[in-house]
Enzyme design. Sequence first.
Site, PDB file in Angstrom:
ATOM      1  N   SER A   1      30.784  49.175  39.295  1.00 55.77           N
ATOM      2  CA  SER A   1      31.010  49.185  38.002  1.00 55.77           C
ATOM      3  C   SER A   1      29.870  49.427  37.270  1.00 55.77           C
ATOM      4  O   SER A   1      28.715  48.654  37.641  1.00 55.77           O
ATOM      5  CB  SER A   1      31.776  48.165  37.454  1.00 55.77           C
TER       6      SER A   1
ATOM      7  N   TYR B   1      32.743  38.867  37.115  1.00 53.25           N
ATOM      8  CA  TYR B   1      32.914  40.293  37.651  1.00 53.25           C
ATOM      9  C   TYR B   1      31.594  41.002  37.667  1.00 53.25           C
ATOM     10  O   TYR B   1      31.252  41.784  38.599  1.00 53.25           O
ATOM     11  CB  TYR B   1      33.841  40.836  36.604  1.00 53.25           C
TER      12      TYR B   1
ATOM     13  N   ASN C   1      37.394  50.723  47.188  1.00 60.71           N
ATOM     14  CA  ASN C   1      37.943  50.703  45.736  1.00 60.71           C
ATOM     15  C   ASN C   1      38.378  49.269  45.175  1.00 60.71           C
ATOM     16  O   ASN C   1      38.495  49.187  43.921  1.00 60.71           O
ATOM     17  CB  ASN C   1      38.975  51.594  45.473  1.00 60.71           C
TER      18      ASN C   1
ATOM     19  N   THR D   1      47.077  52.924  45.063  1.00 59.45           N
ATOM     20  CA  THR D   1      48.369  53.343  44.748  1.00 59.45           C
ATOM     21  C   THR D   1      48.263  53.632  43.220  1.00 59.45           C
ATOM     22  O   THR D   1      49.264  54.521  42.663  1.00 59.45           O
ATOM     23  CB  THR D   1      49.497  52.490  44.950  1.00 59.45           C
TER      24      THR D   1
ATOM     25  N   ALA E   1      44.591  41.961  49.625  1.00 58.03           N
ATOM     26  CA  ALA E   1      43.060  41.831  49.250  1.00 58.03           C
ATOM     27  C   ALA E   1      43.018  40.048  49.349  1.00 58.03           C
ATOM     28  O   ALA E   1      41.893  39.674  49.215  1.00 58.03           O
ATOM     29  CB  ALA E   1      42.921  42.457  48.050  1.00 58.03           C
TER      30      ALA E   1
END
Length: 265
Positions: free
Chosen positions: A144, A157, A89, A14, A63
């Site tokens: 990434s 991450y 994504n 979104t 999620a």
Amino acid sequence: MRLENKIVLVTASTKGIGYETVKKCAKEGATVYMAARNMSLAKEKTDEFYSKGFNVKFVYNDADNEASFRDMITTVIENEGRIDVLINNFGTSDPQKDLDLAHTDTDTFISTISKNLRSVFIASQEAAKHMAKSGGGSIINISSVGGIVPDISQIGYGTSKAAINYLTKLIAVQEAKNNIRCNAILPGMTATEAVKNKLTDNFKDLFIKHIPLGRMGLPEEIANAAVFLASDESAYTTGQILTISGGFGLATPVYSDLVGKADKR
């Protein structure tokens, strides 16, 4: 119309890169499912696309719920009979807690890795099952540059994205027999609303000094790569880790100190 008649699903779509990817895929003729948790925002976006003549639909995805990743694939299959392209994504991190080795607690580290990896693994596992039955497909993981260039923070991450890069290659090798391709896109600093609003101007200016092209990327530039990997133009491309970062990570560590001094033209 490079994606005409293709069924595409994009997670976390979104806003930002996900939203631009939905837009680009729809413009190329695909039927696109916008997977998200915020139903009111998704409805606003799908209505906007519909008013412009694009075939964009909403499918619910939470999620935080593992079963939701399987359920969203099932919904697309029930509605369309197949899925041709899955674009993973979704990704998350808590910059306030996901720090360096010395200051990140175990729960934050494990949780970040778990959420980011399972979103790709579960959705890909379920989608591949159906792609194999329909003759193949394309799985695209939005990773990434942080997965290949170590950072001074966000240890969870970065580790999760490095794992996604390797998982991409594993899927590519293991599913090639079913004509299923899998590739990853690694954005660098991208000018999403989140980046614009959450990072200070000083930090952005400092980071950009290390990007040879001298600017942040645009969400639509990442989406362009996704369209290529979703299309038949990339039919012989699989297992690739495509970095779209303006050259970040390529140059000498003292690049920002030297640039402009060596070139006196």
